[in-house]
Structure formats: structure tokens, C-alpha cells
Design a protein around this motif. Structure first.
Motif, PDB file in Angstrom:
ATOM      1  N   ASN A  11       1.048  -1.191  -0.251  1.00 40.94           N
ATOM      2  CA  ASN A  11      -0.296  -0.530   0.162  1.00 40.94           C
ATOM      3  C   ASN A  11       0.795   1.214   0.299  1.00 40.94           C
ATOM      4  O   ASN A  11       0.435   2.341   0.296  1.00 40.94           O
ATOM      5  N   GLN A  12       2.684   1.325   0.062  1.00 44.15           N
ATOM      6  CA  GLN A  12       3.471   2.566   0.413  1.00 44.15           C
ATOM      7  C   GLN A  12       3.619   2.473  -1.754  1.00 44.15           C
ATOM      8  O   GLN A  12       4.010   3.293  -2.414  1.00 44.15           O
ATOM      9  N   SER A  13       2.633   1.937  -2.274  1.00 47.85           N
ATOM     10  CA  SER A  13       2.575   2.133  -3.755  1.00 47.85           C
ATOM     11  C   SER A  13       1.277   2.228  -4.542  1.00 47.85           C
ATOM     12  O   SER A  13       0.411   2.249  -4.236  1.00 47.85           O
ATOM     13  N   ASP A  14       1.108   1.165  -5.739  1.00 47.48           N
ATOM     14  CA  ASP A  14      -0.182   0.546  -5.955  1.00 47.48           C
ATOM     15  C   ASP A  14      -1.040  -0.358  -5.251  1.00 47.48           C
ATOM     16  O   ASP A  14      -2.049  -1.073  -6.101  1.00 47.48           O
ATOM     17  N   GLY A  15       0.052  -1.589  -4.382  1.00 42.85           N
ATOM     18  CA  GLY A  15      -1.127  -2.489  -3.694  1.00 42.85           C
ATOM     19  C   GLY A  15      -1.893  -1.907  -2.735  1.00 42.85           C
ATOM     20  O   GLY A  15      -2.112  -0.274  -2.356  1.00 42.85           O
ATOM     21  N   GLU A  16      -2.655  -2.940  -2.276  1.00 43.49           N
ATOM     22  CA  GLU A  16      -3.678  -2.478  -0.781  1.00 43.49           C
ATOM     23  C   GLU A  16      -3.561  -3.017   0.681  1.00 43.49           C
ATOM     24  O   GLU A  16      -4.087  -2.765   1.302  1.00 43.49           O
TER      25      GLU A  16
ATOM     26  N   ALA B 237      11.507 -14.449   6.839  1.00 44.43           N
ATOM     27  CA  ALA B 237      11.513 -15.528   8.253  1.00 44.43           C
ATOM     28  C   ALA B 237       9.833 -16.411   8.149  1.00 44.43           C
ATOM     29  O   ALA B 237       9.542 -17.623   8.302  1.00 44.43           O
ATOM     30  N   ARG B 238       8.839 -15.855   8.808  1.00 39.13           N
ATOM     31  CA  ARG B 238       7.797 -15.484   9.160  1.00 39.13           C
ATOM     32  C   ARG B 238       7.971 -16.535   7.730  1.00 39.13           C
ATOM     33  O   ARG B 238       6.271 -17.035   7.892  1.00 39.13           O
ATOM     34  N   THR B 239       7.516 -15.303   6.340  1.00 43.05           N
ATOM     35  CA  THR B 239       6.480 -16.193   5.111  1.00 43.05           C
ATOM     36  C   THR B 239       7.311 -17.772   4.893  1.00 43.05           C
ATOM     37  O   THR B 239       6.754 -18.346   4.535  1.00 43.05           O
ATOM     38  N   GLY B 240       8.579 -18.116   5.441  1.00 41.75           N
ATOM     39  CA  GLY B 240       8.637 -19.602   4.999  1.00 41.75           C
ATOM     40  C   GLY B 240       9.330 -19.506   3.365  1.00 41.75           C
ATOM     41  O   GLY B 240       9.428 -20.788   2.851  1.00 41.75           O
ATOM     42  N   ALA B 241       9.375 -18.340   2.897  1.00 46.97           N
ATOM     43  CA  ALA B 241       9.763 -18.487   1.244  1.00 46.97           C
ATOM     44  C   ALA B 241      11.369 -17.906   1.541  1.00 46.97           C
ATOM     45  O   ALA B 241      11.421 -16.888   2.435  1.00 46.97           O
ATOM     46  N   ASP B 242      12.009 -17.327  -0.302  1.00 48.47           N
ATOM     47  CA  ASP B 242      13.305 -17.199  -0.256  1.00 48.47           C
ATOM     48  C   ASP B 242      12.571 -15.329  -0.422  1.00 48.47           C
ATOM     49  O   ASP B 242      11.789 -15.778  -1.401  1.00 48.47           O
ATOM     50  N   TYR B 243      13.278 -14.528  -0.723  1.00 47.24           N
ATOM     51  CA  TYR B 243      13.152 -12.638  -0.764  1.00 47.24           C
ATOM     52  C   TYR B 243      14.583 -12.455  -1.359  1.00 47.24           C
ATOM     53  O   TYR B 243      15.687 -12.977  -1.540  1.00 47.24           O
ATOM     54  N   CYS B 244      14.119 -11.739  -2.446  1.00 47.26           N
ATOM     55  CA  CYS B 244      14.428 -10.887  -3.416  1.00 47.26           C
ATOM     56  C   CYS B 244      14.418  -9.786  -3.607  1.00 47.26           C
ATOM     57  O   CYS B 244      12.705  -9.273  -4.038  1.00 47.26           O
ATOM     58  N   PRO B 245      15.103  -8.194  -2.840  1.00 50.18           N
ATOM     59  CA  PRO B 245      14.960  -7.371  -2.872  1.00 50.18           C
ATOM     60  C   PRO B 245      14.346  -6.465  -4.026  1.00 50.18           C
ATOM     61  O   PRO B 245      15.171  -7.505  -5.764  1.00 50.18           O
ATOM     62  N   GLY B 246      13.720  -6.031  -4.431  1.00 49.58           N
ATOM     63  CA  GLY B 246      12.985  -5.280  -5.602  1.00 49.58           C
ATOM     64  C   GLY B 246      12.648  -3.769  -5.538  1.00 49.58           C
ATOM     65  O   GLY B 246      12.310  -3.764  -4.228  1.00 49.58           O
ATOM     66  N   ILE B 247      12.050  -3.380  -7.114  1.00 51.18           N
ATOM     67  CA  ILE B 247      12.115  -1.914  -6.714  1.00 51.18           C
ATOM     68  C   ILE B 247      11.732  -1.670  -8.686  1.00 51.18           C
ATOM     69  O   ILE B 247      12.447  -2.379  -9.330  1.00 51.18           O
ATOM     70  N   GLU B 248      10.197  -0.947  -9.038  1.00 48.75           N
ATOM     71  CA  GLU B 248       9.868  -0.781  -9.710  1.00 48.75           C
ATOM     72  C   GLU B 248      10.282   0.393 -10.278  1.00 48.75           C
ATOM     73  O   GLU B 248       9.631   1.228  -9.725  1.00 48.75           O
ATOM     74  N   PHE B 249      11.247   0.980 -10.983  1.00 50.17           N
ATOM     75  CA  PHE B 249      11.517   2.680 -12.039  1.00 50.17           C
ATOM     76  C   PHE B 249      10.322   3.029 -12.826  1.00 50.17           C
ATOM     77  O   PHE B 249      10.169   2.320 -14.002  1.00 50.17           O
ATOM     78  N   THR B 250       9.864   3.674 -13.201  1.00 51.96           N
ATOM     79  CA  THR B 250       9.804   4.568 -14.871  1.00 51.96           C
ATOM     80  C   THR B 250      10.357   5.251 -14.802  1.00 51.96           C
ATOM     81  O   THR B 250      11.011   5.721 -14.712  1.00 51.96           O
ATOM     82  N   CYS B 251      10.526   4.925 -16.056  1.00 49.82           N
ATOM     83  CA  CYS B 251      11.491   5.014 -16.778  1.00 49.82           C
ATOM     84  C   CYS B 251      10.081   5.735 -18.413  1.00 49.82           C
ATOM     85  O   CYS B 251       9.122   5.731 -19.011  1.00 49.82           O
TER      86      CYS B 251
END
Length: 66
Positions: free
Chosen positions: A10-15, A50-64
Motif C-alpha cells: 500500500n506504499q505503492s499501488d497495492g492494497e 523468516a515468517r513467510t517460509g519463502a526466499d526473498y529477493c529485494p526489488g524496486i520498480e522504476f518509471t522510465c
């Protein structure tokens, strides 16, 4: 394996907040995920990952534009 490498908070365009997303990832059984908000790097803690039980990859989406 199940991947979702394009999640917005929700800091971006999610809910959902980061904590809500963490709960959904745990429920869904994802193997790998990335939070890729627009123009910002969303902070996610080691504890949340750790709570997810999944592996995380940091990311960001840039407007170009040309």
C-alpha cells in the motif's frame, strides 16, 4: 516451486501492508517472492522474511521514459 516477483504494498499501488502481504505469502505456499513497489525500496525485516517460509529477493520498480 511457486514464484511471485512483482508484489506491491500500500506504499505503492497495492492494497495491503507489508505484514498483510507476509501473512498471505505464508498461506499461499510461495517459494520465492519480491516486493517491488514503485520508485521506493520497501523495507522488509529478516523476521518478516523468516515468517513467510519463502526466499526473498529485494526489488524496486522504476518509471522510465524515452
Amino acid at each position: 516451486m511457486i514464484f511471485d516477483m512483482h508484489i506491491h504494498t500500500n506504499q505503492s499501488d497495492g492494497e495491503m501492508t507489508v505484514d498483510e502481504i507476509i501473512s498471505k505469502i505464508k498461506e499461499s505456499g510461495l517459494s520465492y517472492f519480491s516486493i517491488t513497489d514503485h520508485e521506493i525500496f520497501t523495507i522488509i525485516t529478516e523476521e518478516q522474511i523468516a515468517r513467510t517460509g519463502a526466499d526473498y529477493c529485494p526489488g524496486i520498480e522504476f518509471t522510465c521514459s524515452p
